[in-house]
Design a protein around this motif. Structure first.
Motif, PDB file in Angstrom:
ATOM      1  N   VAL A 241       0.709  -0.990   0.154  1.00 39.12           N
ATOM      2  CA  VAL A 241       0.049  -0.089  -0.151  1.00 39.12           C
ATOM      3  C   VAL A 241       0.642   1.065  -0.131  1.00 39.12           C
ATOM      4  CG1 VAL A 241      -1.442   1.214   1.432  1.00 39.12           C
ATOM      5  CG2 VAL A 241      -2.486  -1.110   0.953  1.00 39.12           C
ATOM      6  N   ARG A 242       2.028   1.285   0.673  1.00 36.90           N
ATOM      7  CA  ARG A 242       2.957   2.610   1.181  1.00 36.90           C
ATOM      8  C   ARG A 242       2.974   2.885  -0.040  1.00 36.90           C
ATOM      9  NH1 ARG A 242       7.514   0.972   3.860  1.00 36.90           N
ATOM     10  NH2 ARG A 242       5.265  -0.553   5.654  1.00 36.90           N
ATOM     11  N   ALA A 351     -10.100   1.605   5.494  1.00 35.66           N
ATOM     12  CA  ALA A 351      -9.876   0.252   5.077  1.00 35.66           C
ATOM     13  C   ALA A 351     -11.777  -0.193   4.796  1.00 35.66           C
ATOM     14  CB  ALA A 351      -9.643  -0.343   6.145  1.00 35.66           C
ATOM     15  N   ALA A 352     -12.062   0.591   5.918  1.00 33.36           N
ATOM     16  CA  ALA A 352     -14.251   1.260   5.854  1.00 33.36           C
ATOM     17  C   ALA A 352     -14.433   1.287   4.047  1.00 33.36           C
ATOM     18  CB  ALA A 352     -14.342   1.859   6.161  1.00 33.36           C
ATOM     19  N   VAL A 353     -15.023   0.928   3.494  1.00 33.55           N
ATOM     20  CA  VAL A 353     -15.915   0.812   2.235  1.00 33.55           C
ATOM     21  C   VAL A 353     -16.748   2.280   2.323  1.00 33.55           C
ATOM     22  CG1 VAL A 353     -17.784  -1.043   2.322  1.00 33.55           C
ATOM     23  CG2 VAL A 353     -16.965  -0.373   0.514  1.00 33.55           C
ATOM     24  N   VAL A 373      -8.125   2.476  -5.716  1.00 31.85           N
ATOM     25  CA  VAL A 373      -7.682   1.656  -6.001  1.00 31.85           C
ATOM     26  C   VAL A 373      -8.941   0.136  -4.453  1.00 31.85           C
ATOM     27  CG1 VAL A 373      -6.417   1.843  -8.240  1.00 31.85           C
ATOM     28  CG2 VAL A 373      -5.576   1.643  -5.843  1.00 31.85           C
ATOM     29  N   GLN A 374      -8.708  -0.700  -5.132  1.00 31.09           N
ATOM     30  CA  GLN A 374      -8.617  -1.652  -3.937  1.00 31.09           C
ATOM     31  C   GLN A 374      -7.812  -1.812  -3.948  1.00 31.09           C
ATOM     32  OE1 GLN A 374     -10.969  -4.862  -3.309  1.00 31.09           O
ATOM     33  NE2 GLN A 374     -11.708  -4.478  -1.280  1.00 31.09           N
ATOM     34  N   VAL A 396      -7.251  -3.001   0.825  1.00 34.85           N
ATOM     35  CA  VAL A 396      -7.559  -1.566   1.640  1.00 34.85           C
ATOM     36  C   VAL A 396      -7.508  -0.241   0.381  1.00 34.85           C
ATOM     37  CG1 VAL A 396      -5.190   0.538   1.790  1.00 34.85           C
ATOM     38  CG2 VAL A 396      -5.266  -1.642   3.012  1.00 34.85           C
ATOM     39  N   PHE A 397      -7.867   0.544   0.333  1.00 33.89           N
ATOM     40  CA  PHE A 397      -8.785   1.469  -0.702  1.00 33.89           C
ATOM     41  C   PHE A 397      -7.662   2.061  -0.134  1.00 33.89           C
ATOM     42  CE2 PHE A 397     -12.753  -0.429   0.717  1.00 33.89           C
ATOM     43  CZ  PHE A 397     -13.400  -0.788  -0.482  1.00 33.89           C
TER      44      PHE A 397
END
Length: 428
Positions: A241-242, A351-353, A373-374, A396-397
């Motif tokens: 993600v980073r 994290a929360a959609v 993106v997810q 993660v979004f």
């Protein structure tokens, strides 16, 4: 066309005496004893180049001389002359760089220094380089000098620097002053100077190097493993993600990045390793401690602000890019506050959609684009018997927005917007 460091004028009197036109700052012309009918004292640069054009058109064999301070090929007039007349038309005879002179007065090497000019330029990159790098030389100008740099450093707590202001180098009026950022900010500094910005602690003389200036990418690459950072209960932005967040942030030398909701500070540290100045905002006291510990462990400077966004953002210098690491119900408000100040990019991970629509709406309402993106990575993990499985990480979004570029269509110039630039080398 000869381009001389003004300090060399005495060594080239014959060259100057035979010139049809001598250009330079009034003090350089007076010091060289140039007769008024052959002298052109410079204010705006464009009319001077036009005068040279006219001279060469009328007399192709005529010789012109340009007097400039220091090394005219280093942040100086040589660039403008080469673009206008071509490098082959120039006979450049540089003097000693004012940067070299300033470091020589302190008895310090400068192959490990970053040099940045604020003369006739936006000063913010110079301020950010001083925040990010521990040995920096700044060529200053009125409105972008020691007072302004001192104030900029004071606006980023935890970045400890000392300043050395050098002026009139090589003349009878030469003066070297050592001041703190607070002392610099409290004074008027007429004229232009060479300003050295040095770390308060750490060695003044670094290790032997083979490449001068900024070394570019950090050693060991980027998107480091989570184990390289102190964190609590795996509360650290995962490397995959980073990597995307850093790619969208685009941290670079001369820019300022905010890491809002910094947590362990992994993104802040990585941005600092890539050359950016960084302010990390974290509301938890133990989080503040971790960010500072991780910055020390990776030998970078990160300004850490203990507070909650968006309130804690109010007094910070405006960023080029912002990273926001998750958030609660107030996340859209935080995104909006960051987008209002960001010059270029805002990146959000969450994290929360359920939070995604609010973040997108906040970016769009602020005039940014909104993309995302997810990400869900599965890492190779060992199993008994020498075989391997895939171990999934949490999805993660990653959302990001960019400010649209300015309208490229040229606008008609206005007389009161004309910038006065003298022909110079590395300082005037």
């Amino acid at each position: 066309m000869a381009v001389l460091g003004a300090a060399l004028a005495a060594d080239h009197r014959e060259l100057i005496a035979g010139a049809a036109l001598v250009l330079g700052a009034r003090r350089h012309l007076d010091a060289a004893g140039v007769r008024p009918e052959r002298a052109l004292a410079l204010g705006p640069l464009a009319p001077a180049l036009d005068a040279l054009d006219a001279l060469l058109a009328a007399e192709p064999q005529a010789r012109a001389v340009v007097l400039a301070s220091g090394d005219p090929g280093f942040f100086g007039i040589v660039r403008a002359l080469a673009e206008r007349f071509g490098p082959d038309a120039l006979d450049v005879r540089p003097g000693t760089s004012s940067i070299a002179e300033a470091f020589a007065r302190l008895g310090l090497p400068w192959d490990d220094a970053v040099v940045v000019s604020a003369h006739g330029r936006d000063p913010r990159p110079a301020f950010n380089v001083c925040r990010a790098r521990r040995k920096t030389a700044v060529l200053t100008a009125p409105g972008a000098g020691p007072a302004e740099l001192g104030a900029a450093l004071l606006a980023t707590p935890g970045i400890e620097r000392r300043l050395v202001v050098a002026r009139d180098l090589g003349s009878a009026r030469e003066r070297i002053e050592r001041v703190t950022p607070a002392q610099a900010a409290a004074r008027d500094w007429p004229g232009v100077h060479v300003l050295l910005c040095l770390a308060v602690d750490g060695p003044a003389v670094g290790p032997v190097r083979s490449v001068a200036g900024d070394l570019g990418g950090p050693p060991g690459g980027w998107a480091l493993a989570e184990e390289r950072f102190e964190h609590r209960d795996a509360m650290v932005t995962k490397a995959e993600v980073r990597a995307l967040a850093l790619a969208r942030l685009g941290p670079r030398l001369g820019e300022l990045v905010w890491d809002v909701g910094a947590g362990s500070g992994s993104v802040a540290v990585e941005c600092a390793r890539l050359g950016a100045a960084v302010v990390a905002v974290e509301r938890a006291e133990d989080g503040v401690r971790r960010v500072r510990a991780n910055a020390r462990a990776h030998d970078v400077d990160v300004s850490v602000v203990h507070g909650s966004a968006p309130t804690a953002l109010a007094g910070l210098p405006a960023p080029d890019a912002v990273f926001i690491g998750g958030g609660g119900a107030d996340l859209p408000d935080i995104v909006a506050a960051c987008a209002e100040r960001a010059r270029r990019t805002v990146v959000v991970t969450l994290a929360a959609v359920d939070r995604v629509p609010g973040v997108r709406a906040a970016l769009l309402a602020s005039g940014f684009t909104a993309e995302g993106v997810q990400l869900q990575a599965s890492r190779l993990a060992p199993l008994p018997g020498g075989v391997t499985r895939l171990a999934a990480t949490n999805p993660v979004f990653v959302l990001w927005g960019s400010r649209p570029p300015p309208d490229p269509r040229p606008r008609a110039p206005h007389a009161h917007h004309t910038r006065v630039v003298e022909p110079s080398g590395d300082t005037l």
